[in-house]
Design an enzyme around this catalytic site. Structure first.
Site, mmCIF file in Angstrom:
data_model
loop_
_atom_site.group_PDB
_atom_site.id
_atom_site.type_symbol
_atom_site.label_atom_id
_atom_site.label_comp_id
_atom_site.label_asym_id
_atom_site.label_seq_id
_atom_site.Cartn_x
_atom_site.Cartn_y
_atom_site.Cartn_z
ATOM 1 N N LYS A 22 12.848 109.533 -22.834
ATOM 2 C CA LYS A 22 13.078 108.118 -23.168
ATOM 3 C C LYS A 22 11.872 107.281 -22.801
ATOM 4 O O LYS A 22 11.072 107.647 -21.919
ATOM 5 C CB LYS A 22 14.317 107.561 -22.465
ATOM 6 C CG LYS A 22 14.266 107.498 -20.920
ATOM 7 C CD LYS A 22 13.617 106.263 -20.341
ATOM 8 C CE LYS A 22 13.251 106.481 -18.877
ATOM 9 N NZ LYS A 22 12.413 105.502 -18.266
ATOM 10 N N PRO A 111 6.776 115.804 -19.459
ATOM 11 C CA PRO A 111 6.044 115.810 -18.185
ATOM 12 C C PRO A 111 6.945 115.375 -17.023
ATOM 13 O O PRO A 111 7.871 114.577 -17.210
ATOM 14 C CB PRO A 111 4.916 114.812 -18.418
ATOM 15 C CG PRO A 111 4.723 114.798 -19.891
ATOM 16 C CD PRO A 111 6.084 115.021 -20.490
ATOM 17 N N ALA A 113 8.157 113.764 -13.399
ATOM 18 C CA ALA A 113 7.954 112.532 -12.606
ATOM 19 C C ALA A 113 6.926 111.631 -13.281
ATOM 20 O O ALA A 113 5.989 111.150 -12.666
ATOM 21 C CB ALA A 113 7.533 112.863 -11.165
ATOM 22 N N GLY A 115 7.904 109.093 -15.709
ATOM 23 C CA GLY A 115 8.462 107.870 -16.287
ATOM 24 C C GLY A 115 9.084 108.088 -17.649
ATOM 25 O O GLY A 115 9.305 107.143 -18.410
ATOM 26 N N ALA A 117 11.948 110.302 -18.027
ATOM 27 C CA ALA A 117 13.329 110.785 -17.812
ATOM 28 C C ALA A 117 13.507 112.267 -18.105
ATOM 29 O O ALA A 117 14.568 112.694 -18.563
ATOM 30 C CB ALA A 117 14.325 109.952 -18.625
ATOM 31 N N GLY A 118 12.486 113.072 -17.796
ATOM 32 C CA GLY A 118 12.590 114.522 -18.039
ATOM 33 C C GLY A 118 13.735 115.157 -17.258
ATOM 34 O O GLY A 118 14.511 115.938 -17.814
ATOM 35 N N GLY A 119 13.867 114.817 -15.983
ATOM 36 C CA GLY A 119 14.953 115.369 -15.161
ATOM 37 C C GLY A 119 16.311 114.897 -15.672
ATOM 38 O O GLY A 119 17.278 115.667 -15.702
ATOM 39 N N SER A 120 16.379 113.642 -16.088
ATOM 40 C CA SER A 120 17.641 113.101 -16.619
ATOM 41 C C SER A 120 18.018 113.811 -17.917
ATOM 42 O O SER A 120 19.201 114.082 -18.164
ATOM 43 C CB SER A 120 17.498 111.596 -16.879
ATOM 44 O OG SER A 120 17.131 110.936 -15.696
ATOM 45 N N ALA A 121 17.016 114.127 -18.736
ATOM 46 C CA ALA A 121 17.276 114.866 -19.980
ATOM 47 C C ALA A 121 17.819 116.262 -19.654
ATOM 48 O O ALA A 121 18.760 116.743 -20.300
ATOM 49 C CB ALA A 121 15.997 114.968 -20.814
ATOM 50 N N ASP A 153 19.441 107.032 -15.589
ATOM 51 C CA ASP A 153 18.993 107.275 -16.965
ATOM 52 C C ASP A 153 19.769 108.389 -17.671
ATOM 53 O O ASP A 153 19.577 108.612 -18.871
ATOM 54 C CB ASP A 153 17.509 107.698 -16.977
ATOM 55 C CG ASP A 153 16.576 106.563 -16.594
ATOM 56 O OD1 ASP A 153 16.953 105.391 -16.758
ATOM 57 O OD2 ASP A 153 15.453 106.864 -16.155
HETATM 58 O O1 C5P Z 1 19.407 106.531 -10.510
HETATM 59 P P1 C5P Z 1 18.312 107.402 -10.055
HETATM 60 O O2 C5P Z 1 18.766 108.439 -9.067
HETATM 61 O O3 C5P Z 1 17.540 108.019 -11.151
HETATM 62 O O4 C5P Z 1 17.292 106.471 -9.282
HETATM 63 C C1 C5P Z 1 16.271 106.969 -8.476
HETATM 64 C C2 C5P Z 1 15.800 105.895 -7.531
HETATM 65 O O5 C5P Z 1 15.122 104.864 -8.251
HETATM 66 C C3 C5P Z 1 16.902 105.169 -6.764
HETATM 67 O O6 C5P Z 1 17.259 105.847 -5.591
HETATM 68 C C4 C5P Z 1 16.262 103.826 -6.475
HETATM 69 O O7 C5P Z 1 15.355 103.945 -5.389
HETATM 70 C C5 C5P Z 1 15.421 103.597 -7.721
HETATM 71 N N1 C5P Z 1 16.143 102.780 -8.720
HETATM 72 C C6 C5P Z 1 16.312 101.426 -8.476
HETATM 73 N N2 C5P Z 1 16.990 100.673 -9.390
HETATM 74 C C7 C5P Z 1 17.466 101.220 -10.530
HETATM 75 C C8 C5P Z 1 17.279 102.586 -10.802
HETATM 76 C C9 C5P Z 1 16.608 103.338 -9.869
HETATM 77 O O8 C5P Z 1 15.876 100.913 -7.445
HETATM 78 N N3 C5P Z 1 18.110 100.432 -11.404
#
Ligand code: C5P
Length: 319
Positions: A22, A111, A113, A115, A117-121, A153
């Site tokens: 994404k 790629p 980490a 930006g 969303a590879g892990g989320s995918a 994500d």
């Molecule tokens: O939701 P996710 O686990 O992917 O988020 C990772 C980290 O990114 C969170 O622990 C938080 O530090 C930060 N985050 C945030 N606000 C969001 C999404 C993520 O601060 N809306």
């Protein structure tokens, strides 16, 4: 599943699912909440850069990762319980009262980490694939709730498309009529940026200031409905830009270089360090790519969006 290239697998009982990367065409960030998350007003778009996840019956949970493109460092992916794919398997198993037993192979193209969303995918594809393998028949609606428990994500990686995200990014509403095809050049950069660190830097930079609650960008939504890349490019926005550039100042030069080479828009993708350049045609894509390579981009991906979200894909048994 029709019309998709089959994913090679080694056993007939394997199931494959695919989920997209994404970008955030708009990423509005508000003041940190008491739970540590930040309220977001974002517009997601899914890209035709996909992760494949293959699952097969096994007596325990096992994860294996291979990478297929430049800029993917698979040795950085943890293979233990901290991997979001493990968490997805355990969450789905707990939901249905079964053992989280499966052999899971992640084919990484997004790629890490970066930006995108590879892990989320990976997590979204795992939910879809295991739901099928285990015959758990969890509804799409419930899968979206489980996805939100896994990460902000992950629900979007399930739905794909062009979608507005509220809450911490997990509350989704489709942006109707905004599906004009956009062409992107992604510049993958050395080193990763951790999402929590970038949000912390956002907090540090905005200390003492009144951070407003974020709003969805009406002008961008109108531009997306008209589908003119040049106008869309003028309305791309990311509130995490200053934080990402503060942690990686060299990105600023690359953003300028892409625009000078003809890109109609440029932005940090999510929390970075990948930069996304919007281009109007193939000539622009080539000029921009040449310039970004000269600026030291580790890898370049040409992709387009929107695409569908996480789906099952056909498999083909190879020996
Ligand atoms: O939701 P996710 O686990 O992917 O988020 C990772 C980290 O990114 C969170 O622990 C938080 O530090 C930060 N985050 C945030 N606000 C969001 C999404 C993520 O601060 N809306």
């Amino acid at each position: 599943m029709q019309g998709k290239t089959p994913v090679p697998v080694t056993t007939a009982d394997a199931i494959a699912a695919r989920a997209p990367a994404k970008i955030n065409l708009h990423l509005g960030v508000g003041p940190v909440r008491s739970d540590g998350y930040h309220p977001l007003a974002t517009i997601y778009q899914s890209l035709d850069l996909f992760e494949d996840v293959i699952v097969a019956p096994y007596h325990r949970l096992s994860i294996h990762v291979t990478g297929e493109t430049d800029g993917v460092r698979v040795d950085e992916v943890p293979l233990d319980d901290s991997n979001i794919v493990c968490k997805a398997a355990m969450l789905l198993a707990a939901e249905t009262g079964r053992e989280p037993a499966a052999k899971i192979h992640i084919i990484k193209r997004i790629p890490i980490a970066a930006g995108l969303a590879g892990g989320s995918a990976d997590a979204a594809a795992t939910l879809v694939a295991l739901n099928q393998l285990w015959g758990t028949k969890i509804s799409r609606e419930r899968l979206l709730q489980l996805a939100a428990e896994l990460g902000s994500d992950v629900p979007f990686c399930l739905t794909g498309g062009v979608v507005a995200g509220g809450g911490r990014g997990e509350q989704l509403a489709e942006v109707l009529g905004a599906d004009a095809r956009l062409q992107w050049v992604l510049a993958v950069n050395s080193g990763s940026l951790s999402t929590p660190k970038v949000f912390k830097e956002f907090d540090r930079l905005s200390e003492g200031q009144d951070v407003a609650m974020p709003h969805l960008p009406a002008e961008l939504i109108i531009a997306l409905r008209h589908g003119n890349a040049k106008i869309i490019g003028q309305h791309l926005h990311n509130d995490l830009t200053a934080a990402a550039l503060s942690l990686k100042p060299e990105l600023a030069e690359m953003l300028d270089a892409g625009i000078a080479a003809g890109a109609v828009g440029a932005m940090v993708s999510g929390s970075g360090p990948t930069l996304a350049f919007l281009v109007a045609d193939a000539d622009q894509a080539l000029n921009v790519s040449v310039e970004l390579a000269a600026c030291g981009a580790v890898a370049l991906h040409r992709c387009s969006g929107p695409t569908e979200g996480a789906v099952l894909v056909p498999t083909k048994v190879v020996s």
